[in-house]
Design an enzyme around this catalytic site. Structure first.
Site: not given
Ligand code: GCU
Length: 411
Positions: A249, A391
């Site tokens: 990320s 994610h």
């Protein structure tokens, strides 16, 4: 599953491929003056041009290695990870006065250490402290500022005993050791706490406030990774020629910039890095430049705000960030449910960087141009996968990264 259950899709952004604007990418193989780059010996000059633009307009310029940089081993043991690993905790002081420091937690396979074989190692940043990656009680509990998270046991921006192992699902430490790799972990907030404080805390305390093209937090975290590499080069137990820099990320954006700006990283791995990482900004799919600069004004240099709602005006796009890593190995990973990070845009940056890899005599991404089926990693000099799920960092991701390292390093 309805998409909403797979990942956060903040409203007001585009998630429809049909609505991606028409765009033209800056060509990594055409010089600023229009001269085509047709041979490998022209690349260093073109690379400098692209690097200067990223420094000036996107991430910002960082200082070099500080004079006062020094290291102290603060703890070590030859009995960690069920007796399979050694553990070492190294404090990296950024100044001679020891006012700012980061800790590196290092696990190495005992077998390799005992055999005096330097260990190929994954160098990684984490979000909630080294103690969060494992419940190993000997890990120093971080005293640094942390983002609020009940789930991670953070109270009043500080870790508590409940934080130990809170992120362990993202860190298959024993599997990494079993596969013959080392793991070096650093809490990113040791380098620069992740909030907009006007560049006063963390390592910024040691420097003048940055100009419009001065280092944002991503460049600062990447600089910290280079300082960790300075340490790894001094440690005979580690194979400094085989270090893979990995991040997820915002820390995947960071690993890409670290890999681009420091050629000592042999492999660069970006997990779900999205906007300002691997995703092509001109697609404005999911997170946009305006949104990231508004929500996280400290991540990039101030010049980057010029491209808010105006991606097409930016002289670079993110495929050129990947191209800066060439010809070294790079792996980009996406998650199907992570539409915010634009999986297709992440893949396309590999596709559009590949011509540089090919010019430099490698197989690039193996000639692939179509997003591969889910859960089927592609591995050439460049690697890519899109897995099912959201994610996150999963065992699937780690297996792919270790398979890639096996292949690239001929293990
Ligand atoms: C937010 C941000 C992303 C970032 C992510 C993370 O979602 O918009 O750009 O990658 O946080 O770091 O977890």
């Amino acid at each position: 599953l309805p998409t909403a259950m797979l990942s956060a899709q903040p409203a007001g952004y585009n998630y429809d491929e049909a609505k991606v604007p028409a765009y033209t990418l800056p060509d990594p193989l055409v010089m600023a003056d229009g001269t085509p780059v047709t041979s490998a010996d022209q690349w260093p000059k073109r690379r400098d041009e692209i690097m200067d633009l990223f420094l000036q307009e996107v991430y910002g310029k960082a200082p070099g290695k500080p004079e006062g940089l020094h290291f102290k081993v603060i703890e070590q043991s030859d009995d960690a990870v069920n007796g399979k690993a050694t553990r070492k905790q190294v404090r990296v002081f950024f100044d001679a006065d020891e006012t700012v420091a980061m800790d590196i937690l290092i696990y190495l396979p005992k077998k390799l250490v005992d055999a005096k074989q330097p260990v190929p190692t994954f160098l990684t940043l984490n979000f909630f402290g080294n103690h969060s990656i494992s419940d190993d009680p000997a890990i120093v509990l971080s005293e640094s500022w942390m983002r609020s998270s009940k789930e991670k046991g953070v109270v009043d921006h500080r870790a508590t005993e409940a934080s130990r192992g809170a992120s362990a699902s993202r860190w298959p430490v024993e599997t990494i050791i079993d596969r013959g790799y080392g793991l070096a972990a650093i809490y990113y907030g040791d380098i620069d706490p992740d909030f907009d404080d006007g560049f006063k805390n963390g390592v910024h305390a040691l420097y003048d406030p940055p100009a419009k093209d001065g280092w944002g937090s991503i460049a600062t975290w990447a600089w910290g990774l280079s300082r960790a590499m300075d340490y790894l080069e001094t440690d005979a137990e580690i194979d400094a020629n085989r270090v893979a820099v990995f991040g997820h990320s915002r820390l995947g954006k960071t690993s890409l910039w670290a890999g681009a700006s420091d050629p000592r990283f042999s492999i660069t791995i970006s997990n779900d890095s999205g906007c300002g990482g691997a995703a092509i900004s001109r697609r404005a799919f999911g997170e946009t430049v305006a949104r990231i600069n508004t929500s996280f004004p400290h991540w990039f240099c101030d010049n980057y705000t010029k491209y808010n709602d105006n991606e097409a005006a930016c002289p670079v796009d993110q495929h050129q960030l990947v191209a800066l890593i060439a010809p070294r190995s790079v792996y980009i990973a996406s998650a199907q449910g992570d539409t915010w990070a634009d999986p297709r845009g992440e893949f396309l940056s590999a596709v559009h960087a590949a011509p540089v890899y090919q010019l430099l005599g490698t197989d690039g991404i193996g000639g692939e141009t179509e997003l591969p089926p889910v859960n089927e990693p592609i591995m050439h000099t460049m690697g890519y996968h899109i897995r099912t799920g959201k994610h996150n960092v999963t065992d699937f991701d780690w297996k792919a990264y270790m398979d890639f390292a096996d292949q690239r390093w001929g293990k």
